[in-house]
Scaffold this motif. Structure first.
Motif, mmCIF file in Angstrom:
data_model
loop_
_atom_site.group_PDB
_atom_site.id
_atom_site.type_symbol
_atom_site.label_atom_id
_atom_site.label_comp_id
_atom_site.label_asym_id
_atom_site.label_seq_id
_atom_site.Cartn_x
_atom_site.Cartn_y
_atom_site.Cartn_z
ATOM 1 N N ILE A 1 0.662 -1.353 -0.204
ATOM 2 C CA ILE A 1 0.128 -0.071 0.039
ATOM 3 C C ILE A 1 0.932 1.171 0.054
ATOM 4 N N THR A 2 0.876 2.250 -1.244
ATOM 5 C CA THR A 2 1.677 3.072 -1.111
ATOM 6 C C THR A 2 1.298 4.078 -1.703
ATOM 7 N N ASP B 1 9.193 7.752 -6.043
ATOM 8 C CA ASP B 1 7.707 7.835 -5.860
ATOM 9 C C ASP B 1 7.128 6.487 -5.981
ATOM 10 N N GLY B 2 5.786 6.459 -5.867
ATOM 11 C CA GLY B 2 5.174 5.041 -5.647
ATOM 12 C C GLY B 2 5.312 4.385 -6.804
ATOM 13 N N ILE B 3 5.047 5.040 -7.938
ATOM 14 C CA ILE B 3 5.047 4.523 -9.255
ATOM 15 C C ILE B 3 6.452 3.508 -9.420
ATOM 16 N N GLU B 4 7.472 4.445 -9.367
ATOM 17 C CA GLU B 4 8.637 3.505 -9.426
ATOM 18 C C GLU B 4 8.981 2.660 -8.631
ATOM 19 N N LEU B 5 8.406 2.797 -7.246
ATOM 20 C CA LEU B 5 8.550 1.720 -6.232
ATOM 21 C C LEU B 5 7.971 0.335 -6.719
ATOM 22 N N ILE B 6 6.707 0.414 -7.032
ATOM 23 C CA ILE B 6 5.953 -0.578 -7.837
ATOM 24 C C ILE B 6 6.647 -1.157 -8.801
ATOM 25 N N GLN B 7 7.255 -0.320 -9.637
ATOM 26 C CA GLN B 7 7.967 -0.991 -10.757
ATOM 27 C C GLN B 7 8.991 -1.752 -10.406
#
Length: 287
Positions: free
Chosen positions: A53-54, A62-68
Motif C-alpha cells: 500500500i503506497t 515515488d510510488g510508481i517507481e517503487l511498484i516498478q
C-alpha cells in the motif's frame, strides 16, 4: 498470513491504517512502514511483502517507481495506491503496472480499504492454491519421470516404429527434439554389476546413484537426456553444440566424449561405481 508493507510520507495516514485496519481478521500482517520509496524498497528486499500500500508522491522514489522495482522482484505482488492526486496520468500509469486499486486519501474510509484488502486476500489465496497445485504436479511428474522414460525406451526397443512423428512427440516430452537437432546416442553400462549390487544391497539404489550423478553432470548440457534402459544400462543422448541437422558422427562423438569422461570420473569419485560406454550413430529425423 500474508505480509503487507506500507509506504507513505504522510504519517497520520500510516497511523490510521495501522490502527484501524483489522489486519489479523483479514489474515494479514503489517510488517512495517516507510516514509519514502527508497526505504520501502530496502525493507521489501529484506522481507518481500505480498501486498504493498503506497503513496505516489514520496521523496527519494515515488510510488510508481517503487511498484516498478518491486514487480521485478515479485511479479505476483498486489498493490494499492493512495494519493492526493485525482489525475488521469497517475491512473493510467497505475493501470499499466496492474495496480489492483487506486484510492484518494481525501475520501478514504476504513470500510473501503477493508473491502479492497478482502478482495486482494482472496486473489492471493487463489495464487497460492494454484502454485501449490503446480508444485504437486511437478513433484508427481518428477517422481514418475524415470518410469515414463524407461517405458518409452522399452517400447522403442521391442516394438516397430509405425509412426515416426508420434514417436518423436513422445521424446519431446523429455526435451529431446529429433526434428531440429542431431543426437549422438551412448549406452552407459555398469562394470562389475554383481559386486556393486552386493555392496549396495539394492538394484533400485544402484540405479538411482548412477542416474542421479549422470543427470547432475548433464544439467549444464543444454540438450542432453538420460534414459534408463532397465537392469544395469542407461541411454544418453547428446546434441551437437551450435549446429543442427547433419554433421559427421565423428563430430558428435568428439563432443560427447568430453561429457563421458566427466561422468566416468564423477561416478568413480562420488559413488565408487565404474562404468563403460558403447557409442552409436548420430541420428536426426531429417538425416
Amino acid at each position: 498470513m500474508y505480509k503487507v508493507l506500507l509506504a507513505d510520507d504522510d504519517y497520520p495516514v500510516i497511523e490510521f491504517l495501522m490502527q484501524e485496519v483489522p489486519w489479523e481478521r483479514l489474515n494479514l500482517q503489517c510488517i512495517g512502514y516507510a516514509e519514502d520509496g527508497l526505504a520501502a524498497l530496502g525493507m521489501a528486499q529484506e522481507d518481500m511483502p505480498d501486498l504493498l500500500i503506497t503513496d505516489i508522491g514520496m521523496p527519494g522514489m515515488d510510488g510508481i517507481e517503487l511498484i516498478q522495482q518491486l514487480k521485478q522482484l515479485n511479479a505476483g505482488l498486489r498493490t494499492v495506491i493512495l494519493s492526493c492526486h485525482d489525475e488521469f496520468q497517475y491512473t493510467r500509469q497505475a493501470v499499466k503496472l496492474n495496480v489492483q486499486d487506486y484510492v484518494l486519501k481525501e475520501s478514504m474510509e476504513i470500510e473501503e480499504i477493508t473491502e479492497i484488502l478482502e478482495k486482494l486476500v482472496i486473489q492471493l489465496e487463489e495464487d497460492r492454491s494454484e502454485t501449490e497445485k503446480n508444485e504437486r504436479l511437478i513433484h508427481s511428474f518428477r517422481q514418475n519421470e524415470g518410469v515414463l522414460k524407461e517405458k518409452l525406451v522399452s517400447r522403442l526397443l521391442i516394438s516397430p516404429i509405425f509412426n515416426e512423428l508420434q514417436w518423436q512427440a513422445e521424446f519431446e516430452k523429455f526435451g529431446v527434439n529429433f526434428s531440429r537437432t542431431s543426437y549422438f546416442p551412448v549406452v552407459c553400462y555398469l562394470n562389475e554389476h554383481d559386486k556393486q549390487l552386493k555392496r549396495l544391497q539394492s538394484e533400485e539404489l544402484l540405479t538411482y546413484l548412477m542416474t542421479n550423478v549422470i543427470e547432475e553432470i548433464l544439467h549444464a548440457h543444454q540438450d542432453a537426456a538420460c534414459f534408463h534402459l532397465g537392469g544395469q544400462e542407461l541411454m544418453l543422448l547428446f546434441s551437437e553444440p551450435g549446429r543442427q541437422g547433419g554433421r559427421s558422427a565423428a563430430g558428435g562423438a568428439e563432443h560427447a566424449y568430453t561429457w563421458l569422461r566427466d561422468i566416468q570420473s564423477a561416478l568413480r569419485q562420488y559413488v565408487h561405481i565404474d562404468v563403460g560406454f558403447i557409442t552409436g550413430k548420430q541420428y536426426c529425423m531429417d538425416h
